[in-house]
Design an enzyme around this catalytic site. Structure first.
Site, PDB file in Angstrom:
ATOM      1  N   LYS A   2      -7.254  19.946  -3.705  1.00  0.00           N
ATOM      2  CA  LYS A   2      -6.881  18.316  -4.313  1.00  0.00           C
ATOM      3  C   LYS A   2      -7.606  17.535  -3.143  1.00  0.00           C
ATOM      4  O   LYS A   2      -7.593  16.724  -3.525  1.00  0.00           O
ATOM      5  CB  LYS A   2      -4.951  18.273  -4.171  1.00  0.00           C
ATOM      6  CG  LYS A   2      -4.686  18.801  -5.240  1.00  0.00           C
ATOM      7  CD  LYS A   2      -2.929  18.441  -5.448  1.00  0.00           C
ATOM      8  CE  LYS A   2      -2.418  19.474  -6.032  1.00  0.00           C
ATOM      9  NZ  LYS A   2      -1.084  19.997  -4.930  1.00  0.00           N
TER      10      LYS A   2
ATOM     11  N   GLU B  26       2.651  20.359  -4.697  1.00  0.00           N
ATOM     12  CA  GLU B  26       2.595  19.892  -3.896  1.00  0.00           C
ATOM     13  C   GLU B  26       2.251  18.473  -4.023  1.00  0.00           C
ATOM     14  O   GLU B  26       0.924  18.029  -4.433  1.00  0.00           O
ATOM     15  CB  GLU B  26       2.222  20.410  -3.084  1.00  0.00           C
ATOM     16  CG  GLU B  26       2.338  19.283  -1.214  1.00  0.00           C
ATOM     17  CD  GLU B  26       1.511  19.422  -0.247  1.00  0.00           C
ATOM     18  OE1 GLU B  26       0.742  20.789   0.246  1.00  0.00           O
ATOM     19  OE2 GLU B  26       1.636  18.414   1.158  1.00  0.00           O
TER      20      GLU B  26
ATOM     21  N   ARG C  13      -6.751  32.967  -8.104  1.00  0.00           N
ATOM     22  CA  ARG C  13      -7.246  31.477  -8.882  1.00  0.00           C
ATOM     23  C   ARG C  13      -7.784  31.026  -9.034  1.00  0.00           C
ATOM     24  O   ARG C  13      -9.251  32.166  -9.697  1.00  0.00           O
ATOM     25  CB  ARG C  13      -7.453  31.079  -6.978  1.00  0.00           C
ATOM     26  CG  ARG C  13      -6.918  30.813  -6.383  1.00  0.00           C
ATOM     27  CD  ARG C  13      -7.995  30.000  -4.842  1.00  0.00           C
ATOM     28  NE  ARG C  13      -7.353  28.685  -5.807  1.00  0.00           N
ATOM     29  CZ  ARG C  13      -7.158  28.265  -5.197  1.00  0.00           C
ATOM     30  NH1 ARG C  13      -5.838  28.739  -4.300  1.00  0.00           N
ATOM     31  NH2 ARG C  13      -6.635  26.683  -5.409  1.00  0.00           N
TER      32      ARG C  13
END
Ligand code: ATP
Ligand code: MG
Length: 582
Positions: free
Chosen positions: A299, A54, A289
């Protein structure tokens, strides 16, 4: 990528390819619906993966794991990996981030160009199709417009132990739903008044299947589509459909999406049944992850570090962003090696920073040019060396690569040595310079310390020594002197440089787990010193990397190098920090 990345996802792909599961797919050269692809040639790509960030911030080391995995698998299996900007949320996304993401993936060494086309896509490119599919779902009775407030919806959702309650609007007719949906699209309703929901199962034990929201009203400008839309699709709706339109075979994501997989499958199965999508539809696979000890990989939190001024920007060399790692001096090859070494698994684990550091050493050791830097210079005066006389000493650019040539160091009466290489009262096992002792000046002569000068506080400001005759490195007499210490040095006129050194940004191994994570900052996360470096290094281009002998790996700063003085960032020490205190 090497065999090291052998993992469960690879096995799954091998099985799929062996069974011919994906063999019948067609590809018209660009994303499309089932009917659009049906006319086309067979897909030349044996598999398609995608990396779908994103654009709401800069990529970090965790994304590198996903990039290496997705692009690496496509390379290895004769496929292609798409770079997809997942830009369905108009309020958080910006062109700056799109550009930075594209740069970072390229810098890491990957390309989305394959089979004569560029596979760079934007989820927002699919807005028309996403909307058309929503109408198809409504007409099929698989979606409805809910007009409850957000609070009422939340209250009716139930819990892990209690089923949810159906919305009073759940049984609206397809015609009424369609009309409302069109009004929503045309801007006739305020934000929060209606949403489109999937009609699945309010009693499902998986909360994601309790009639999840597919579309919401947002009267917001989008960085690419401007004001064209005032309804925007949710991630759980846009993501699987984008995968399907792009002919993705293996949709690889992190473990937190495991519970969303039933929704992913439900949606694609409905749309395939409705004739919107071709079979077989993409399949989602989850992996763990990356968690890097002492570091944040979110982020949003990295954004907070930037906006609060804790760091100088996204490219601050202490940041775990790819921009930060790049400025710090990390090479793309080192980051790829790191991702290969940590592997891909299905359970979460923490990786220690030394694994990343070691990857950099292993990449650079074989090819980084060597140079000399005296980080904390102390003057050495060779009393018996004639004033004005110099002697050229020769050092290799790389000890194992004679073809890289040699460098020259001018030996003279006054030289710089490393302050920590001299001790008035040496600790046990100190083999460097002390009063009365002999050491070799690397590539030069053997000297014997005859005295030193101190300032008012007793701190040495100059060391005096004499030069032992016939002791020059490489000369026949050199072996007559048995010395244990071999220290580096630079001529008195060696250029000045600024050396920047960095430590961890946080002094907590898991800052992201704390609510007060901004309170566990390491106050000593950076320092800067005035040093001396070899002329050749001082004149190098930004981003040139060196091994400064006996010190570690350094890079000429991408931004500040030679604006006023040469500026080098220490990337890593020569050895693991635990082993550093020589
Ligand atoms: P953030 O919270 O930092 O925004 P995200 O997962 O929401 O992380 P996206 O931009 O949605 O970020 O991520 C793009 C891709 O990168 C996703 O497929 C995601 O799973 C993957 N990814 C993100 N962080 C990590 C990580 N720490 N380890 C491995 N993959 C990651
Ligand atoms: Mg995200």
């Amino acid at each position: 990528m090497s065999e090291l990345v052998s993992n469960f996802i690879r096995h799954r792909i091998e099985t799929d390819l062996a069974s011919g599961h994906w063999a019948g797919r067609r590809w018209r050269g660009s994303p499309g619906t089932g009917p659009e692809q049906a006319q086309a040639e067979p897909d030349p790509a044996r598999i398609r993966t995608r990396f779908p960030p994103e654009p709401n911030g800069y990529l970090h080391i965790g994304h590198a794991k996903s990039i290496c995995l997705n692009f690496g698998l496509a390379q290895d299996f004769g496929g292609v990996c798409h770079l997809r900007l997942d830009d369905t949320n108009p309020t958080k996304e910006e062109q700056e981030y799109v550009d930075a993401i594209i740069d970072a993936v390229r810098w890491l060494g990957f390309s989305w160009s394959a089979f004569g086309a560029e596979h760079l896509y934007f989820a927002s490119d699919h807005f028309e199709t996403l909307y058309a599919f929503a109408e198809a779902l409504i007409e099929g009775g698989f979606a409805y417009v809910d007009s409850q407030s957000a609070d009422a919806m939340r209250a009716a959702r139930g819990t892990l132990t209690e089923p949810g309650q159906p919305s009073p609007w759940r049984d609206r007719s397809p015609a009424e739903n369609l009309q409302l949906m069109r009004e929503m699209r045309d801007g006739q309703h305020a934000e929060g008044t209606h949403v489109l929901r999937a009609r699945i199962d309010m009693a499902s034990p998986n909360l994601n299947l309790r009639d999840p929201v597919l579309y919401r009203i947002r009267h917001a400008s989008h960085h690419r589509t401007g004001d064209r839309w005032c309804i925007y699709p949710m991630y759980d709706y846009a993501h699987p459909i984008s995968d399907a339109l792009e002919n993705i075979t293996h949709s690889i994501c992190t473990l937190e999406f495991e519970d969303h997989r039933p929704l992913y499958d439900w949606l694609l199965a409905r749309l395939a049944d409705l004739g919107c999508l071709a079979q077989p539809v993409p399949e989602q696979t989850e992996f763990a992850r990356l968690h890097l000890t002492g570091t944040l990989t979110s982020k949003r939190k990295l954004q907070a570090l930037v906006s609060s001024g804790v760091v100088d920007g996204w490219d601050d060399p202490r940041m775990p962003t790819l921009e930060g790692l790049r400025r710090r001096g990390y090479t793309p090859a080192a980051i790829r090696l790191f991702c290969e070494r940590i592997g891909v698994a299905r359970s979460d684990s923490w990786i220690e920073p030394f694994v990343l550091e070691q990857s950099l050493r292993d990449d650079l050791d074989g090819h980084a040019p060597r140079a000399t830097a005296v980080l904390d210079p102390l003057l050495l005066v060779l009393e018996d060396w004639p004033e004005g006389q110099t002697d050229t000493c020769i050092a290799p650019v790389h000890p194992h690569h004679p073809e890289l040539g040699q460098r020259q160091l001018e030996f003279g009466r006054k030289l710089w040595i490393e302050r920590e290489d001299f001790a008035v009262t040496p600790p046990k096992g100190f083999f460097r310079l002390t009063p009365g002792a002999r050491v070799r000046l690397r590539y030069g002569h053997v000297i014997e310390c005859t005295g030193w000068d101190a300032d008012a506080d007793g701190r040495p400001i100059a060391v005096h020594a004499r030069v032992m005759p016939d002791s020059k490195s490489g000369s026949p007499g050199a072996d007559n002197y048995k010395v244990k210490g071999n220290i580096h040095w630079l001529p008195e006129d060696a250029p000045e440089a600024e050396i920047r050194r960095y430590g961890p940004l946080f002094n907590d191994p898991n800052p992201g787990a704390r609510d007060d994570w901004l309170d566990c900052l390491n106050p000593d996360s950076r320092s800067s010193i005035r040093s001396r470096v070899e002329t050749g290094a001082a004149l190098c281009d930004p981003e040139q990397r060196f091994q400064f002998e006996r010190q570690g790996y350094f890079v000429a700063d991408r931004v500040d190098h030679r604006r006023e003085v040469p500026v080098f960032n220490q990337i890593v020490s020569l050895k693991d920090s635990k082993a550093l205190s020589r």
